[in-house]
Write an enzyme that holds these catalytic residues in place. Sequence first.
Site, PDB file in Angstrom:
ATOM      1  N   ARG A 140     -10.852  10.023   2.307  1.00  0.00           N
ATOM      2  CA  ARG A 140     -10.702  10.716   3.597  1.00  0.00           C
ATOM      3  C   ARG A 140     -11.839  11.723   3.796  1.00  0.00           C
ATOM      4  NH1 ARG A 140      -4.066  11.234   3.235  1.00  0.00           N
ATOM      5  NH2 ARG A 140      -3.702   8.987   3.198  1.00  0.00           N
ATOM      6  N   LYS A 151      -2.366  -1.441  -3.703  1.00  0.00           N
ATOM      7  CA  LYS A 151      -3.213  -0.247  -3.591  1.00  0.00           C
ATOM      8  C   LYS A 151      -2.358   0.994  -3.655  1.00  0.00           C
ATOM      9  CE  LYS A 151      -6.152   1.973  -0.230  1.00  0.00           C
ATOM     10  NZ  LYS A 151      -6.513   2.048   1.147  1.00  0.00           N
ATOM     11  N   LYS A 176       1.316  10.018   5.683  1.00  0.00           N
ATOM     12  CA  LYS A 176       1.444   8.627   6.144  1.00  0.00           C
ATOM     13  C   LYS A 176       2.711   7.967   5.603  1.00  0.00           C
ATOM     14  CE  LYS A 176      -3.563   8.122   6.847  1.00  0.00           C
ATOM     15  NZ  LYS A 176      -4.739   7.245   6.747  1.00  0.00           N
ATOM     16  N   LYS A 236       0.852  -1.187   0.000  1.00  0.00           N
ATOM     17  CA  LYS A 236       0.000   0.000   0.000  1.00  0.00           C
ATOM     18  C   LYS A 236       0.887   1.235   0.000  1.00  0.00           C
ATOM     19  CE  LYS A 236      -3.482   2.455   2.672  1.00  0.00           C
ATOM     20  NZ  LYS A 236      -4.523   2.360   3.697  1.00  0.00           N
ATOM     21  N   GLU A 246       7.423  -6.710   0.901  1.00  0.00           N
ATOM     22  CA  GLU A 246       6.231  -6.543   1.742  1.00  0.00           C
ATOM     23  C   GLU A 246       5.261  -7.718   1.553  1.00  0.00           C
ATOM     24  OE1 GLU A 246       5.296  -4.654   4.051  1.00  0.00           O
ATOM     25  OE2 GLU A 246       6.255  -2.687   3.934  1.00  0.00           O
ATOM     26  N   SER A 275     -10.456   5.739  -4.162  1.00  0.00           N
ATOM     27  CA  SER A 275     -11.409   6.839  -4.301  1.00  0.00           C
ATOM     28  C   SER A 275     -10.991   7.885  -5.328  1.00  0.00           C
ATOM     29  CB  SER A 275     -11.617   7.494  -2.935  1.00  0.00           C
ATOM     30  OG  SER A 275     -10.375   7.918  -2.395  1.00  0.00           O
ATOM     31  N   TYR A 330     -15.410   1.227  -6.359  1.00  0.00           N
ATOM     32  CA  TYR A 330     -16.689   1.904  -6.113  1.00  0.00           C
ATOM     33  C   TYR A 330     -17.600   1.784  -7.324  1.00  0.00           C
ATOM     34  CZ  TYR A 330     -13.853   3.620  -2.312  1.00  0.00           C
ATOM     35  OH  TYR A 330     -13.030   3.670  -1.215  1.00  0.00           O
TER      36      TYR A 330
END
Length: 354
Positions: free
Chosen positions: A232, A276, A245, A222, A261, A302, A341
Amino acid sequence: MAIKFGRPIELRDAPRRQTDALASPSLDLTIRMRRNRKSEWARRLVRENVLTTDDLIWPMFVVDGHNTRTPVASMPGVDRLTVDQIVRDAERAAKLNIPCIALFPFTEPSLRDEQGSEALNPDNLVCQAVRAIKKEFPDIGVLCDVALDPFTSHGHDGLIEGGKILNDETVAVLVKQALTQAEAGCDVIAPSDMMDGRIGAIREALDDNGFGDVQIMSYAAKYASAFYGPFRDAIGSAKTLTGDKRTYQMDSANSDEALREVELDIAEGADMVMVKPGMPYLDIVRRVKDHFAMPTFVYQVSGEYAMIAGAAANGWIDGERAMMESLVGFKRAGADGILTYFAPKAAEKIKAES
Ligand SMILES: NCc1[nH]cc(CCC(=O)O)c1CC(=O)O
Ligand SMILES: [Mg+2]
């Protein structure tokens, strides 16, 4: 015959006899790629990748209240839903043959704190939604995100001390969050926090507590991405997030690191892995799939949704075609499934055409 880049070297200069272009416009070509594209049936016959409803996971946003759908401004066509409405959309998903739903809460600001305590409340919105869905539609898969950001006042995925995100202390809380969701009836635990070691810790806790059948889909690779902005907004952490982040999510410049990872999460017990965001990271999807041959998922996030839906709403692109093109692109890259979505819209289109 020597092979390079998948084609015989001898064929790289396509055989072509020189003709006088002025005398006759016809090229003397043995190979004409357009033959296989000449009609819809011919294109269908050679089509390499197909999107089906089985490939879709539908992310939904839960909000407190009753019988209400509140549009998310930066995600045209996506609403925050109260639990009763989530159940209605779960019914829609079931009818469309969408195998799985993913749940994300908008937590009342008054319930957010430094520790993200509401994540451990067995009666929080996500747990309520899981129970309500499972009661009416036990055969649909429910996936729950594990991370603290919808519940913390600072909007980070973990605990903070002196401006630092604590790893091991956060994992201890995530384990409890995962157990809380499993107790509510969640089928797939999906840790999205990017702390080190959380997959192993969660697997062990699930197994020790009688949840051996609960799957883990790890957000394994990610990236720290600008494309999470509308999400968010949807969960109400955009304004409160302090800083970024980047000390836990990956640097978008890296690719080998994604393999490390993913390898670790598989070793720790992930049943499925995820990359992602999606569209800017198709190369990562392909590498992960080729390298590990694991069930590999991708999240069309998103911001990717907003770009397509926003441009379509302005009449700048054909939204339906852009949606289907982006989704089959994930399949071509090697994804076994897509969190998007667009799931209900895409499923409706697939259904109408079959
Ligand atoms: N752990 C939080 C989380 N889980 C899924 C998304 C993003 C999904 C999207 O943008 O659609 C995020 C946002 C973030 O990491 O800030
Ligand atoms: Mg990791």
